[in-house]
Scaffold this motif. Sequence first.
Motif, short mmCIF file in Angstrom:
data_model
loop_
_atom_site.label_atom_id
_atom_site.label_comp_id
_atom_site.label_asym_id
_atom_site.label_seq_id
_atom_site.Cartn_x
_atom_site.Cartn_y
_atom_site.Cartn_z
N GLY A 1 0.77 -1.22 0.00
CA GLY A 1 0.00 0.00 0.00
C GLY A 1 0.80 1.27 0.00
N LEU A 2 2.11 1.19 -0.29
CA LEU A 2 2.95 2.39 -0.28
C LEU A 2 2.55 3.36 -1.39
CD1 LEU A 2 5.34 3.97 0.88
CD2 LEU A 2 6.86 2.61 -0.57
N GLY A 3 2.09 2.81 -2.51
CA GLY A 3 1.68 3.66 -3.61
C GLY A 3 0.52 4.56 -3.25
N ARG A 4 -0.41 4.06 -2.44
CA ARG A 4 -1.55 4.88 -2.01
C ARG A 4 -1.11 5.92 -0.98
NH1 ARG A 4 -4.00 -0.38 -1.84
NH2 ARG A 4 -3.71 -0.40 0.42
N GLN A 5 -0.12 5.57 -0.18
CA GLN A 5 0.33 6.47 0.88
C GLN A 5 1.17 7.63 0.34
OE1 GLN A 5 -1.71 5.46 3.55
NE2 GLN A 5 0.08 5.93 4.81
N ASN A 6 1.92 7.40 -0.73
CA ASN A 6 2.82 8.44 -1.24
C ASN A 6 2.79 8.44 -2.77
OD1 ASN A 6 5.07 10.12 -1.88
ND2 ASN A 6 5.96 9.68 0.13
N LYS B 1 -5.62 -2.43 3.50
CA LYS B 1 -4.92 -1.49 4.36
C LYS B 1 -3.41 -1.61 4.11
CE LYS B 1 -8.31 -1.65 8.14
NZ LYS B 1 -8.49 -1.91 9.58
N PRO B 2 -2.70 -0.53 4.32
CA PRO B 2 -1.26 -0.61 4.17
C PRO B 2 -0.64 -1.47 5.27
CG PRO B 2 -1.87 1.53 5.06
CD PRO B 2 -3.15 0.84 4.68
N SER B 3 0.54 -2.01 4.98
CA SER B 3 1.24 -2.81 5.98
C SER B 3 1.64 -1.93 7.16
CB SER B 3 2.49 -3.46 5.37
OG SER B 3 3.38 -2.46 4.90
N VAL B 4 2.05 -2.59 8.25
CA VAL B 4 2.38 -1.86 9.47
C VAL B 4 3.50 -0.86 9.22
CG1 VAL B 4 3.21 -2.09 11.84
CG2 VAL B 4 1.62 -3.78 10.90
N ARG B 5 4.52 -1.30 8.51
CA ARG B 5 5.65 -0.41 8.24
C ARG B 5 5.21 0.81 7.43
NH1 ARG B 5 10.83 -1.40 10.55
NH2 ARG B 5 11.03 -3.64 10.92
N VAL B 6 4.36 0.59 6.45
CA VAL B 6 3.91 1.69 5.59
C VAL B 6 2.98 2.62 6.36
CG1 VAL B 6 2.63 2.27 3.51
CG2 VAL B 6 4.22 0.34 3.50
N ALA B 7 2.11 2.03 7.20
CA ALA B 7 1.17 2.85 7.96
C ALA B 7 1.88 3.77 8.94
CB ALA B 7 0.19 1.94 8.71
N GLU B 8 3.05 3.36 9.42
CA GLU B 8 3.77 4.14 10.42
C GLU B 8 4.83 5.04 9.79
OE1 GLU B 8 5.38 1.28 13.05
OE2 GLU B 8 3.44 0.80 14.00
N MET B 9 4.92 5.07 8.48
CA MET B 9 5.96 5.84 7.82
C MET B 9 5.74 7.34 7.98
SD MET B 9 4.97 5.63 3.75
CE MET B 9 6.20 6.84 3.26
N HIS B 10 6.84 8.09 7.92
CA HIS B 10 6.73 9.55 7.92
C HIS B 10 6.86 10.05 6.47
CE1 HIS B 10 11.07 10.10 7.19
NE2 HIS B 10 11.25 9.08 8.02
N ARG B 11 6.21 11.14 6.18
CA ARG B 11 6.18 11.65 4.81
C ARG B 11 7.50 12.34 4.50
NH1 ARG B 11 2.61 12.18 0.95
NH2 ARG B 11 1.02 11.25 2.32
N PRO B 12 8.19 11.92 3.43
CA PRO B 12 9.47 12.55 3.08
C PRO B 12 9.27 13.95 2.55
CG PRO B 12 8.85 10.93 1.42
CD PRO B 12 7.86 10.79 2.54
N PRO B 13 10.18 14.86 2.87
CA PRO B 13 10.05 16.25 2.37
C PRO B 13 10.37 16.34 0.88
CG PRO B 13 12.10 15.97 3.59
CD PRO B 13 11.35 14.69 3.75
N ILE B 14 10.01 17.47 0.30
CA ILE B 14 10.21 17.67 -1.13
C ILE B 14 11.68 17.66 -1.50
CG2 ILE B 14 10.22 20.19 -0.90
CD1 ILE B 14 8.78 18.09 -3.83
N THR B 15 12.55 18.13 -0.59
CA THR B 15 14.00 18.14 -0.88
C THR B 15 14.55 16.73 -0.95
OG1 THR B 15 14.35 18.45 1.49
CG2 THR B 15 14.43 20.41 0.10
#
Length: 961
Positions: free
Chosen positions: A358-363, A439-453
């Motif tokens: 589910g990483l594609g849906r998250q980011n 639902k996204p996996s546990v690792r993906v659900a807990e990920m932080h959003r990377p900045p644009i840089t």
Amino acid sequence: MLAVLLAHAVATALAPLLVARWGRLAFYPLALVPLGSLGWVGLNWPSHDRVPTLHLPWVPELSMDITLRFDSLAAIMSVLVLAIGALVLFYCAEYFHHHGGKVEKRLPSFAAELVAFSGAMFGLVISDNMLVLYVFWETTTVLSFLLVGHYAERATSRRAATQALLVTTFGGLAMLVGIIVLGNLAGTYLLSELIAAPPTGVAASIGIALILIGALSKSAIVPMHFWLPGAMAAPTPVSAYLHAAAMVKAGVYLVARMTPGFADTPLWRPMVIGLGLLTMLLAGWRAVREYDLKLILAFGTVSQLGLITVMVGAGGSDMMLAGLAMLCAHAMFKASLFMVVGVIDHATGTRDIRRLAGLGRQNRPLLIIACGATASMAALPPFFGFVAKEADLETVLHSAALGTAAPYVLTGIVLGSVFTTMYSLRFLWGAFAGKGSPKPSVRVAEMHRPPITFLAPPAVLSAAGLLFGLWPAGLDAVLDEYADTVPGGSGYHLALWHGFGLPLLLSVVVLAVGIALFVGRRRLPRTRWAYQPLGNADRIYDAVIRGLDVVSVRLTAQTQRGSLPQTQSVILLTLVFLPVVTLVLGGARNHPDFALWDSPLQVVVGLLMLAAALGAAVMRNRLAAVLLVGVTGYGCGAIFAFHGAPDLALTQFLVETLVLVIFVLVLRTLPAEADATKINKNRLPRALLALAVGAAVTSLAVYAMAARTGAGIAELLPDAAYYRGHGANTVNVLLVDIRAWDTMGEVMVLLVAATGVASLVFRHRRFGSAPRVSTAVGQPDIGPVGAYSPAVGDVTWLRGSELRDPRHRSLVLEVATRVIFPLIMVLSAYFFFAGHNTPGGGFAGGLTAGLALVLRYLAGGRYELGETLPLDAGKILGTGLALSAGTAVASLLVGAPALSSALVQFELPVLGSVKFVTALFFDLGVYLIVVGLVLDVLRSLGARVDLDLAETPAPAKAVAR
């Protein structure tokens, strides 16, 4: 070109300071160095009639002049190295952004190493001199080792770094031999001249094969491919730069560079094409079986390096153009994908595709970037990867250079491309797909959003793949400049659409088969072989290393048994048999004609030396034997004096005296007499060996002198010393000017000897100063302070004598030392300053000062040594080495060769005209090193052993009944 290299050198030196000051944000200004260098590349882009070159004399005697040449291929590689280097450095600022604001301890050195790698790769691609190219080549090897082993606390990182170093260094050494072979055959080490007039013959073919071994090992071609997947233990920026865009391209670059001149040699195409195709297929097969995102990309990189090697090495301008296009496409999409993996790992904490869903849906932005780069890797239109793959298929299909092998090469590329499609889909699906989970996996659900840089660098490279896919003419004009230098070709040009034809059909087939196999991947495990016919390269490497360890241990056990007499006997037997057999088999051209002596005094001295040598051989008392050995040394010094060599005689006398003192210091810890049974053991073989060594050395010296047919260089040295070295003492000028490199090596040996002796004695703290009176409290060797002794009285002539047992003091020796010591030091200074024109010099002056220290130690004990010279021996040695080495660097700064000297003259009031040579600073370094050596030996074999003897309880006396 030189400015770019200097800019990287300065940035490398400043990088640790900037990171220490600004933390990870220092990567932003560091990225400006390759970015600014990229601007220089654009402003100085070469053309057919204008190729910027630079020639700087360096070591002409070794053909190592710095010759830089910035042609079209160097410009193409420079864009990849500098552009992606700037993006990777920019990317590092966010990659090393850890929660809590902590900064890695090794980040300053990491930043310096990454910038240095950028400069080293730029130097590699612009070097026209193959020996200088090799210097940059091995520099990238060392830097790769450091960067791969960044996480040194991890066993996997240490193993991966060592593996990469061993494999690429082995290839580099083979390449060096090949460079020397070709350079000697062609009479030049310049690549441009070598390719224009390539040598032929068996020796040339062997040289080419050795160079290819180095190039193929660097680009991870079978059978030396296994180090690259292992190197994925490095931080992701290292993988994106070194293992996707830069270092692994060095081998491909060298193949492309040498193809115009050597593609038609017998071993070239079998090695380049055969191993390249095998690499493409084998690594592609491994990539579709991996679960780690970085390993999927790593094996994919190995696979496509095999394809690029085939294309740039087969010959023909069309295939060269297609190969360079694939090289550029691969650098763009693979560096981008490695950065994407770094973002995923940084945000989720895992690279395992079984833990990602589910990483594609998250980011979505990260998904779009990855889709663009993956589409280019899978050769989907309209990306540049498709343009390059179409060019590969088309040019192989119509290649005249391949001849009848073209269909087989085309088949191998098609099969390898099927694997490329499969692992491209596996990467994209494994990283971003939902995999049937709402639902996204546990690792993906807990990920932080990377900045644009963090997303910008991979986005730039992914967009570049789309840009040049839609506008391939922009790269076609650039790549054609070098491709046209390769003979053969039909004028092929890069384009997104070439019409319907077999290449397009093959592309469709590749995509269809690859997609079908990926969809049916669940059935593929049934087709896996239980037995791998080619084995596992990583396990083969481990087996080879274990085998080498076993062989080295057994060989060492046979040759190094811990017996000094046995080891010395082997060395002396080699000295006897090898030169003598060579002399007998080779035959002596001239018969010796010499006189046994020139004067009766020489006969007398020779007989004394002979008697002393025989006495030392039969003497049981160790001290007496040492004294007799010293007689032979003093006799040798007397013979030097008879032959008009006062410098050698002076040095010999000083060395013998100092060595005699050192022997006495060592003998204190040994029994007074040697065991009679050990002396008599093997007496006859030892005597025969001694006679054989003496006869062999004498015979070789006689025949060597008789073999001379022309005037010796010694006849030219006095004038050279006076007019070029500005000194009348030929021996000293030789040491500090004409043959200063030899002296540098000798002082290094002295420094190592001092370090070795002190390390053996102290075992823990290597350096330090001798003990002083102020630190003597509680020491076991302190006698009754201030006690009266009839032999000495209550007067103290030396400060250290206050702490000695009165029974061990000598009034005569103390008074004589107090009077003589200043005179000896004045004599030492005289030898140092006058040595350039009269007997003496830094070595003799240092030995004289060392003997003065010996006298103070013998008269006043170990505390007197500390009072005489209260300095750390290591600092004296280091200062001397810095002065000697600094003299070499200082001459380079003013445009002179290393270790060259200059005459300085000026007027002073009262003193008048003053003239000295800058070699005096080099000689001062020698002086300090000798003084530091003597101080260290006295501190260890003298003061330290004194303390050990004082702490050792005396043996109990027998009680009479």
